[in-house]
Write a protein that holds these residues in place. Structure first.
Motif, mmCIF file in Angstrom:
data_model
loop_
_atom_site.group_PDB
_atom_site.id
_atom_site.type_symbol
_atom_site.label_atom_id
_atom_site.label_comp_id
_atom_site.label_asym_id
_atom_site.label_seq_id
_atom_site.Cartn_x
_atom_site.Cartn_y
_atom_site.Cartn_z
ATOM 1 N N GLN A 1 0.843 -1.197 0.000
ATOM 2 C CA GLN A 1 0.000 0.000 0.000
ATOM 3 C C GLN A 1 0.879 1.247 0.000
ATOM 4 O O GLN A 1 0.596 2.242 0.655
ATOM 5 N N TYR B 1 -4.624 4.032 0.180
ATOM 6 C CA TYR B 1 -5.400 3.635 1.357
ATOM 7 C C TYR B 1 -4.977 4.447 2.575
ATOM 8 O O TYR B 1 -5.805 4.889 3.364
ATOM 9 N N ARG B 2 -3.669 4.667 2.702
ATOM 10 C CA ARG B 2 -3.170 5.415 3.838
ATOM 11 C C ARG B 2 -2.960 6.880 3.466
ATOM 12 O O ARG B 2 -2.840 7.231 2.277
ATOM 13 N N GLU B 3 -2.915 7.714 4.467
ATOM 14 C CA GLU B 3 -2.587 9.115 4.241
ATOM 15 C C GLU B 3 -1.187 9.215 3.624
ATOM 16 O O GLU B 3 -0.325 8.376 3.846
ATOM 17 N N SER C 1 -0.050 8.776 0.574
ATOM 18 C CA SER C 1 0.375 7.647 -0.259
ATOM 19 C C SER C 1 -0.149 7.771 -1.691
ATOM 20 O O SER C 1 -0.332 6.786 -2.396
ATOM 21 N N ARG D 1 -4.838 3.813 8.823
ATOM 22 C CA ARG D 1 -4.754 4.633 7.616
ATOM 23 C C ARG D 1 -3.815 5.827 7.781
ATOM 24 O O ARG D 1 -3.515 6.512 6.800
ATOM 25 N N ARG D 2 -3.332 6.044 8.957
ATOM 26 C CA ARG D 2 -2.505 7.225 9.188
ATOM 27 C C ARG D 2 -1.121 7.053 8.560
ATOM 28 O O ARG D 2 -0.663 5.941 8.288
ATOM 29 N N ALA D 3 -0.452 8.155 8.339
ATOM 30 C CA ALA D 3 0.957 8.158 7.947
ATOM 31 C C ALA D 3 1.780 8.555 9.159
ATOM 32 O O ALA D 3 1.305 9.270 10.047
ATOM 33 N N GLU E 1 3.049 -2.097 8.092
ATOM 34 C CA GLU E 1 2.345 -1.425 7.006
ATOM 35 C C GLU E 1 0.959 -2.067 6.896
ATOM 36 O O GLU E 1 0.817 -3.166 6.350
#
Length: 707
Positions: free
Chosen positions: A84, A208-210, A212, A261-263, A689
């Motif tokens: 992801q 999907y994640r912040e 990205s 979902r966070r970065a 991840e």
């Protein structure tokens, strides 16, 4: 007569009625696919003492064709993990080899239409694999992978379809969760002398994640030309462009549980991202020479540029030996391979012999810059590293196959490899000395396998061989003691692999395969310490990877098929060793006990897919399960296991000479929270991840031909 040649005749007689009943829909299933991974021209994979899987890219699960990890589910022994994170390549490992890679692919050999996608130092990537232009992927596991040289714990090859008459075209569009949109198109055709196949795709994703978001653009051309009466020249050209793909970095266990979902905070603070651009051209010439002799010559050249912004803290770059927080690689690469083959008889029994020579070189300028200017972060600052890295290899290889009795055959090979690393440092200051250096490695890797055919539809075999894996240039770049210069004390890892296996197939399309294997390695490469965003490596001693693989394809009725694959893999460090765990450590003090599991490797892996096809309609359910995975050498943390259910359905419409295919897919239908991939030995303990929650995919594909 060779036993393997009588098998198609028996199947033809035994399955005539079934062929008549299923003529149109099943014809493609019964076609024989020629496999090239063994480098044997007259021997099928079924008659080879090795584990080989073939993925037909025109069948199987519905997919967007944007991510290579989508196509590898169901291959025993192979673990492909979608991160992801399109700033990093798909994680690939085969029987535990390659699991330590935190980016790219290491420990495996990769090829696209016969052109290496693995550099001479063993670092590779599959980002430019053209799934829209691809016809099939071959995966070889076990001892015979060593015949491909350095870092051949397994071999993965993608092949584009040849251009032939009639002219055929394809356009596909898919839209999915989190802004995943992919459009691809392909066209192929030709005549008796010239064939072409061109394919292109664009994949956009919000991620999907912040942090990205990404865009990937690929182009692939395969042009075939008849030369003389029997010769053939193939030209392969491809381009891959992924500008400013955002990198959300890994998460700690607590972060992944709280908000998958966070970065990571520093990802947005430093705007971590990566740009990659690659252009490549290759030529493959094959020429029969008469009386069983043939010649194959391959040459290729390419250029790859990578710019990556890391989250290395500005304080860590105060060290005068720091390479900064921005990686800038610009380099050319190329190589050639020449192989002669002969098919004939030895002692009046079928015999095949081939010999060849290959040479490859990569020269890249590696620059490092600070990732800040004053108080502004995530920008290119002062130069902190400037060097020319040159890697080259030269290999000679020999391989022979002999069916010395009606039911017995022997395959043996030998390869001698030389790999040289040479670094010329142009960034020398009073506090940063000359880091230039060079090191040479050489290894001879023999392999042999014996196969017995107790029946026409059954094969049993045993094989053994040796392999080796040099450190990559990235792993040589930093010394474990924190000093200047290359880590010239690193030795290649050397392995001894044995395998016994069995293969069975029926005229109705059922297949069963099983293999037991063990690989013992000396001087296993492992992380020694992580400091300032950089990893340094050491030789950790002995390790062992052993296990069981099983795969089955079972047609249950005319409309139903069940595919199963299971892998049991026990991978451990046989010797204990010390590592650094604290910041700034140069003297390893934490002990990894003997018997600790090698990180990044799942002990159990299962894939099952039940498919139904009734006329224009089709549906399938797929289960993918993975056991717990340790994430660091100490084994102190791990990602939990998971099982995911994927559902799909499709509908076809025939429109004259064209076909419209609509499909829908629901991934992780039960909405299971899980870790999709791990970053082995990540220095900040951000190992995890997260994989996506329930997601959907809708697609439409149009195929046509002018026949």
């Amino acid at each position: 007569m060779r036993a393997r040649r009588s098998w198609p005749s028996l199947c033809l007689l035994g399955g005539l009625a079934a062929l008549q009943a299923q003529a149109d829909d099943e014809a493609d299933v019964l076609e024989r696919v020629e496999v090239y991974s063994t480098r044997l021209e007259g021997v099928s994979s079924f008659d080879t003492p090795a584990s080989i899987s073939v993925i037909d890219l025109d069948s199987g699960p519905e997919r967007s064709n944007a991510n290579a990890a989508e196509v590898f589910a169901g291959i025993p022994g192979l673990l492909a993990r979608d991160r992801q994170n399109n700033a990093q390549d798909t994680q690939l490992s085969i029987r535990g080899f390659g699991a330590r890679a935190t980016f790219g692919v290491r420990g495996l050999r990769l090829y696209a239409d016969g052109i290496p996608a693995t550099m001479p130092d063993g670092q590779g990537q599959i980002s430019h694999f053209s799934l829209f232009g691809g016809e099939r992927i071959e995966v070889m596991r076990g001892p015979f992978s060593a015949l491909y040289g350095n870092s051949s714990g397994g071999v993965v090859q993608i092949f584009s379809a040849d251009g032939t008459a009639p002219t055929q075209g394809r356009v596909q569009f898919s839209n999915g969760s989190y802004g995943n949109n992919v459009i691809g198109a392909g066209l192929r055709g030709g005549n008796a002398r010239v064939g072409y196949h061109v394919a292109a795709s664009v994949a956009d994703s919000d991620g999907y994640r912040e942090h990205s978001e990404s865009r990937r653009q690929s182009f692939n051309l395969k042009l075939g030309l008849g030369v003389g009466e029997q010769g053939r020249l193939d030209l392969v050209a491809n381009r891959f462009d992924a500008p400013d793909a955002q990198d959300p970095l890994g998460l700690s266990r607590a972060e992944a549980l709280a908000d998958p979902r966070r970065a990571t905070a520093v990802a947005t603070q430093y705007n971590t991202r990566k740009s990659a651009l690659q252009n490549q051209l290759g030529l493959v010439y094959t020429q029969p020479l008469g009386q069983g002799h043939s010649l194959r010559a391959m040459a290729y050249a390419g250029r790859r540029a990578v710019e990556q912004f890391l989250a290395v803290p500005a304080s860590a770059q105060a060290n005068p030996l720091s390479a900064g927080g921005v990686v800038d690689l610009q380099g050319d690469y190329g190589g050639a391979d020449l192989r002669w083959s002969w098919q004939g008889e030895l002692a009046r029994r079928p015999f095949e012999l081939s010999a060849g020579f290959s040479a490859d070189r990569q020269e890249q300028q590696r620059r490092g810059y600070e990732n800040f200017i004053g108080s502004t972060l995530g920008v290119r600052g002062r130069l902190r590293r400037d060097e020319i890295n040159d890697t080259r290899n030269s290999d000679e290889y020999l391989q022979a196959w002999w069916q010395f009795a009606p039911r017995w055959s022997l395959l043996a090979g030998l390869r001698h490899s030389r790999v040289r690393f040479d670094s010329d440092d142009a960034y020398v200051t009073a506090s940063n000395p000359d880091d230039s250096g060079k090191v040479d490695y050489a290894q001879t890797t023999p392999v042999a396998g014996l196969l017995f055919a107790p029946a026409e539809n059954w094969r049993v075999y045993a094989s053994a061989g040796r392999g080796f894996e040099t450190p990559t240039f990235n792993e040589l770049s930093y010394r474990a003691d924190g000093g200047a210069g290359l880590a010239l004390d690193l030795q290649p890892s050397r392995s001894r692999t044995v395998e016994i296996g069995a293969k069975w197939r029926s005229c109705g399309g059922a297949t069963l395969e099983a293999a037991l294997f063990r690989a013992d390695s000396d001087d296993e490469l492992a992380v020694a310490r992580n400091v300032g965003g950089r990893s340094s490596f050491r030789n950790a001693g002995r390790s062992r990877r052993e296990g069981l693989e099983m795969a089955a394809t079972l047609p249950l009725a005319s409309a139903w098929q069940l595919d199963l694959a299971y892998t049991r893999l026990q991978a451990t460090f046989v010797d204990g060793f010390a590592i650094c765990t604290s910041a700034g450590c140069t003297t390893p003090a934490a002990v990894v006990p003997a018997g600790t599991r090698i990180p990044g490797i799942a002990r159990d892996q299962f894939a099952g897919r039940m498919q139904w096809r009734g006329g224009a309609y089709a549906a399938a359910a797929q289960v993918l399960a993975l056991g717990p995975v340790t994430v660091n050498d100490l084994g102190s943390e791990s990602a939990p296991g998971h099982a995911l259910l994927n559902l799909e359905a499709s509908r076809d419409w025939r429109l004259g000479q064209s076909r419209l295919h609509a499909f829908a897919r629901l991934n992780n239908a039960l909405d299971q929270r899980h870790i999709g991939s791990v970053i082995v030995n990540e220095g900040n303990a951000r190992y995890f991840e997260p994989g996506p929650d329930r997601t959907w995919l809708l697609g439409l594909r149009w195929d046509w031909n002018d026949d």
